[in-house]
Design an enzyme around this catalytic site. Structure first.
Site, PDB file in Angstrom:
ATOM      1  CB  VAL A  88      -0.931  -0.015   1.233  1.00 36.88           C
ATOM      2  CG1 VAL A  88      -1.793   1.235   1.279  1.00 36.88           C
ATOM      3  CG2 VAL A  88      -1.800  -1.277   1.225  1.00 36.88           C
ATOM      4  N   PRO A  89       1.189   1.784  -1.178  1.00 40.49           N
ATOM      5  CG  PRO A  89       0.990   2.599  -3.356  1.00 40.49           C
ATOM      6  CD  PRO A  89       0.406   1.599  -2.403  1.00 40.49           C
ATOM      7  CB  CYS A  90       2.231   5.121   2.805  1.00 45.85           C
ATOM      8  SG  CYS A  90       3.468   4.021   3.493  1.00 45.85           S
ATOM      9  CG  HIS A  91       6.672   4.451  -1.428  1.00 45.95           C
ATOM     10  ND1 HIS A  91       6.051   3.240  -1.197  1.00 45.95           N
ATOM     11  CD2 HIS A  91       6.905   4.513  -2.764  1.00 45.95           C
ATOM     12  CE1 HIS A  91       5.931   2.596  -2.344  1.00 45.95           C
ATOM     13  NE2 HIS A  91       6.434   3.355  -3.312  1.00 45.95           N
TER      14      HIS A  91
END
Length: 161
Positions: A128-131
């Protein structure tokens, strides 16, 4: 029953947690909120179909591929608000970014800060690409795994900033 395996990524060791529903967590060892909510539970070192799928996904991702999100069953635990934020994160395309404010607007939340809190507690780093979330001016802001990892992940995904 909680199962754990470790993944040796280019950015350091990753702890993967799963139960009978799917992948619950993907944490860089030592990151902020490491295994948050699971530290007091019995965890067995081992393997499961969910951990094997996560490992294969990470292999492809770190090899420079763009693996499909649906190749891994994700089962993050969080509040309804957190889940709504994490869903938006999953929709950020590979190689693209969003700001906290854009996410707040998308879910009709008046507070980009509240969104930031939910983003920071994302238990499925990388999957879950929070970056891919940046500050209002496109600047790098906090990342539970550290800004150097965030910078690397963004660059790896083809994001220039």
């Amino acid at each position: 029953m909680l199962m754990r395996s470790y993944y040796p990524s280019p950015l350091g060791t990753i702890s993967l947690l799963a139960d009978e529903r799917g992948l619950l967590g993907c944490y860089f060892v030592g990151q902020k909120y490491f295994e948050n909510g699971y530290r007091d539970q019995a965890i067995v070192e081992g393997d499961s179909i969910f951990l094997a799928d996560a490992t294969a996904w990470l292999d492809a991702y770190f090899a420079g591929e763009n693996p499909k999100a649906e190749d891994v069953v994700l089962a993050p635990q969080g509040t309804a608000f957190q889940q709504s934020v994490w869903q938006v994160l999953r929709e950020i395309p590979y190689g693209k970014t969003m700001t906290y404010g854009e996410i707040a607007q998308k879910i009709q939340c008046a507070s980009a800060q509240a969104v930031g809190g939910a983003v920071g507690k994302n238990p499925l780093s990388v999957f879950v690409p929070c970056h891919r979330v940046l500050g209002s001016q496109g600047q790098l802001t906090g990342y539970a795994g550290g800004l150097e990892r965030k910078r690397w992940l963004l660059s790896h995904g083809g994001v220039t900033f």
